[in-house]
Design a protein around this motif. Structure first.
Motif, PDB file in Angstrom:
ATOM      1  N   PHE A   1       0.793  -1.228   0.000  1.00 25.83           N
ATOM      2  CA  PHE A   1       0.000   0.000   0.000  1.00 25.83           C
ATOM      3  C   PHE A   1       0.827   1.281   0.000  1.00 25.83           C
ATOM      4  CE2 PHE A   1      -2.851  -3.178   2.044  1.00 25.83           C
ATOM      5  CZ  PHE A   1      -3.799  -3.223   1.030  1.00 25.83           C
ATOM      6  N   GLY A   2       2.131   1.172   0.035  1.00 26.29           N
ATOM      7  CA  GLY A   2       2.976   2.335  -0.143  1.00 26.29           C
ATOM      8  C   GLY A   2       3.039   3.269   1.049  1.00 26.29           C
ATOM      9  N   GLY A   3       3.517   4.490   0.772  1.00 26.76           N
ATOM     10  CA  GLY A   3       3.813   5.426   1.848  1.00 26.76           C
ATOM     11  C   GLY A   3       3.132   6.776   1.753  1.00 26.76           C
TER      12      GLY A   3
ATOM     13  N   ALA B   1       8.721   3.661  -9.898  1.00 26.46           N
ATOM     14  CA  ALA B   1       7.532   4.355  -9.409  1.00 26.46           C
ATOM     15  C   ALA B   1       7.827   5.129  -8.128  1.00 26.46           C
ATOM     16  CB  ALA B   1       6.407   3.343  -9.153  1.00 26.46           C
ATOM     17  N   ALA B   2       7.159   6.272  -7.975  1.00 31.37           N
ATOM     18  CA  ALA B   2       7.350   7.106  -6.783  1.00 31.37           C
ATOM     19  C   ALA B   2       6.733   6.477  -5.546  1.00 31.37           C
ATOM     20  CB  ALA B   2       6.747   8.490  -7.007  1.00 31.37           C
ATOM     21  N   ASP B   3       5.729   5.631  -5.741  1.00 34.96           N
ATOM     22  CA  ASP B   3       5.046   5.026  -4.591  1.00 34.96           C
ATOM     23  C   ASP B   3       4.487   3.668  -4.990  1.00 34.96           C
ATOM     24  OD1 ASP B   3       3.766   5.380  -1.795  1.00 34.96           O
ATOM     25  OD2 ASP B   3       2.053   4.868  -3.067  1.00 34.96           O
ATOM     26  N   MET B   4       4.745   2.660  -4.164  1.00 39.46           N
ATOM     27  CA  MET B   4       4.279   1.307  -4.475  1.00 39.46           C
ATOM     28  C   MET B   4       2.763   1.187  -4.395  1.00 39.46           C
ATOM     29  SD  MET B   4       6.429  -0.962  -5.464  1.00 39.46           S
ATOM     30  CE  MET B   4       6.963   0.358  -6.528  1.00 39.46           C
ATOM     31  N   GLY B   5       2.143   1.924  -3.495  1.00 34.25           N
ATOM     32  CA  GLY B   5       0.689   1.857  -3.386  1.00 34.25           C
ATOM     33  C   GLY B   5       0.017   2.340  -4.655  1.00 34.25           C
ATOM     34  N   LEU B   6       0.477   3.481  -5.184  1.00 33.13           N
ATOM     35  CA  LEU B   6      -0.082   3.994  -6.434  1.00 33.13           C
ATOM     36  C   LEU B   6       0.195   3.032  -7.582  1.00 33.13           C
ATOM     37  CD1 LEU B   6       0.793   7.796  -6.266  1.00 33.13           C
ATOM     38  CD2 LEU B   6      -1.449   6.734  -5.966  1.00 33.13           C
ATOM     39  N   ARG B   7       1.407   2.513  -7.626  1.00 34.28           N
ATOM     40  CA  ARG B   7       1.771   1.577  -8.686  1.00 34.28           C
ATOM     41  C   ARG B   7       0.874   0.351  -8.643  1.00 34.28           C
ATOM     42  NH1 ARG B   7       3.731  -4.032  -8.748  1.00 34.28           N
ATOM     43  NH2 ARG B   7       4.698  -4.292 -10.794  1.00 34.28           N
ATOM     44  N   ASN B   8       0.676  -0.224  -7.475  1.00 32.68           N
ATOM     45  CA  ASN B   8      -0.132  -1.433  -7.352  1.00 32.68           C
ATOM     46  C   ASN B   8      -1.596  -1.165  -7.674  1.00 32.68           C
ATOM     47  OD1 ASN B   8       2.154  -2.858  -6.597  1.00 32.68           O
ATOM     48  ND2 ASN B   8       1.782  -2.595  -4.402  1.00 32.68           N
TER      49      ASN B   8
END
Length: 406
Positions: free
Chosen positions: A168-170, A283-290
């Motif tokens: 879910f990222g940061g 990607a800048a954020d894993m949550g957005l990427r996922n």
């Protein structure tokens, strides 16, 4: 409750009262506004700065829409200054103001001010800042929460925290949500509005379906070599018959301009030159990427490579992909002071063939710089052959000086 960003706050404090414009950049909703308008604001009040000597304008809010005109903004700030004492000026999302450079330079020249601006567009990137602000500007890059910041806030088991962070990222709002369903709903909203819709409107994207397909392609390709031509051919095979290299190149620039992805160049270590083909995008954020690819393709190896890259950027390293003769090194990380590190990233090296493949990228590099293999393996015997070092990923993510101490 705001999440503490002590490292970033300390940077602002370090540059406080210095005769430079502090330019805070980063992807939308990564915490720039809270850092400036809440955390740093509270810090100034605690130092005894009078609140009427802190001028705050959040240009993305309807309340301040009229001040998106440069002349109106200048006159508003000038009218709020009543004496010769130092005034702190906070201008949030400054890229919404046409001609903001002249406004900021005039405020700096005419009044006793300490100016801080935020932006979500790379018009404010470091290579432009000295030109824009006549040699008196410094960029402070803000990313979504690091794993260390995430763990400090969540206060849960380190391993559980890591896998939540990977999924879910940061982004601060997503981190504060405790329910998985709410996290997913927020990230879906971000992808569909703040990220995609805002870029389509800002850059007047004509082919919206192609633009979204390109973002999804990059999300599916983190850690892989890509080129404009390769992307064009892939999208053509997926049904976008009229796509061309020029359009893809322009769209890639927009995506990086908005800090959604970072492009990493290849550097020939032996030839000491940058190569023009085969870059990578992270990607800048894993949550957005996922969320953008509906939580498919959660390949842990590529994800931890992405996390290592972002952490290196947070720590102010200059990061390239290294070409060592016929081998590729995941990252060459350089400090401005001259130290350099060669870094390989692998989920596990329990398989002897995988281990050999990873460390062979270091062979024949005899320049004395450290060679480090970052992995999820926990092995107390961290020495590899030829003085190469092995490092546990979480130790790297949680220790800002990990490379130096390796």
């Amino acid at each position: 409750m705001y999440i503490r960003r002590d490292q970033l706050l300390n940077k602002l404090v370090r540059y406080q009262k210095k005769d430079i414009v502090k330019v805070i950049t980063g992807i939308r909703r990564c915490g720039k506004s809270v850092l400036l308008n809440e955390l740093f604001y509270d810090c100034l009040l605690s130092e005894g700065v009078p609140s009427d000597h802190i001028i705050k304008v959040s240009l993305d809010l309807k309340k301040w829409e009229s001040l998106r005109d440069g002349d109106m903004l200048y006159h508003y700030i000038a009218g709020a200054i009543h004496d010769d004492e130092l005034y702190y000026v906070f201008l949030d999302e400054i890229q919404l103001v046409d001609g903001f450079e002249e406004v900021v330079n005039s405020i700096k020249a005419e009044f006793n001010t300490d100016v801080y601006i935020t932006g979500s567009n790379s018009r404010l990137l470091s290579h432009d800042i000295n030109t824009i602000f006549r040699g008196r500007g410094i960029e402070i890059k803000v990313f979504p929460l690091s794993f260390a910041e995430f763990l400090a806030y969540r206060q849960i088991d380190k391993t559980d925290a890591f896998y939540e962070y990977v999924q879910f990222g940061g982004l601060p709002y997503a981190v504060r949500e405790t329910e998985e369903q709410e996290k997913r709903a927020y990230l879906d909203m971000m992808v569909n509005t703040v990220v995609t819709r805002n870029m389509i409107d800002r850059y007047d994207i004509r082919n919206e379906a192609l633009f979204i397909a390109l973002i999804e392609h990059l999300c599916s390709s983190i850690g892989a070599y890509v080129s404009t031509n390769k992307i064009t051919n892939t999208l053509k095979s997926n049904g976008f018959k009229s796509v061309d290299n020029e359009t893809i190149s322009r769209y890639l620039s927009h995506i990086c301009d908005a800090f959604l992805f970072y492009r990493v160049n290849r550097y020939d270590i032996k030839g000491k030159e940058y190569l023009k083909t085969q870059n990578k995008y992270y990607a800048a954020d894993m949550g957005l990427r996922n969320a953008a690819i509906h939580y498919r393709q959660i390949e842990i190896t590529h994800i931890i490579e992405n996390l290592v890259y972002l952490e290196l950027l947070r720590r102010d390293y200059i990061v390239d992909i290294g070409k060592n003769r016929e081998k590729e090194i995941d990252f060459v990380a350089r400090e401005l002071g001259g130290r350099q590190y060669y870094i390989q990233v692998s989920y596990t090296i329990q398989d002897e063939a995988v281990k050999e493949r990873e460390i062979s990228a270091f062979h024949k590099l005899d320049d004395g710089y450290k060679k480090i293999l970052i992995t999820m393996d926990r092995n107390p015997l961290s020495n590899l052959e030829n003085g190469y070092r092995m490092m546990y990923l979480l130790d790297f993510l949680l220790n800002e000086n990990a490379l130096e101490k390796a």
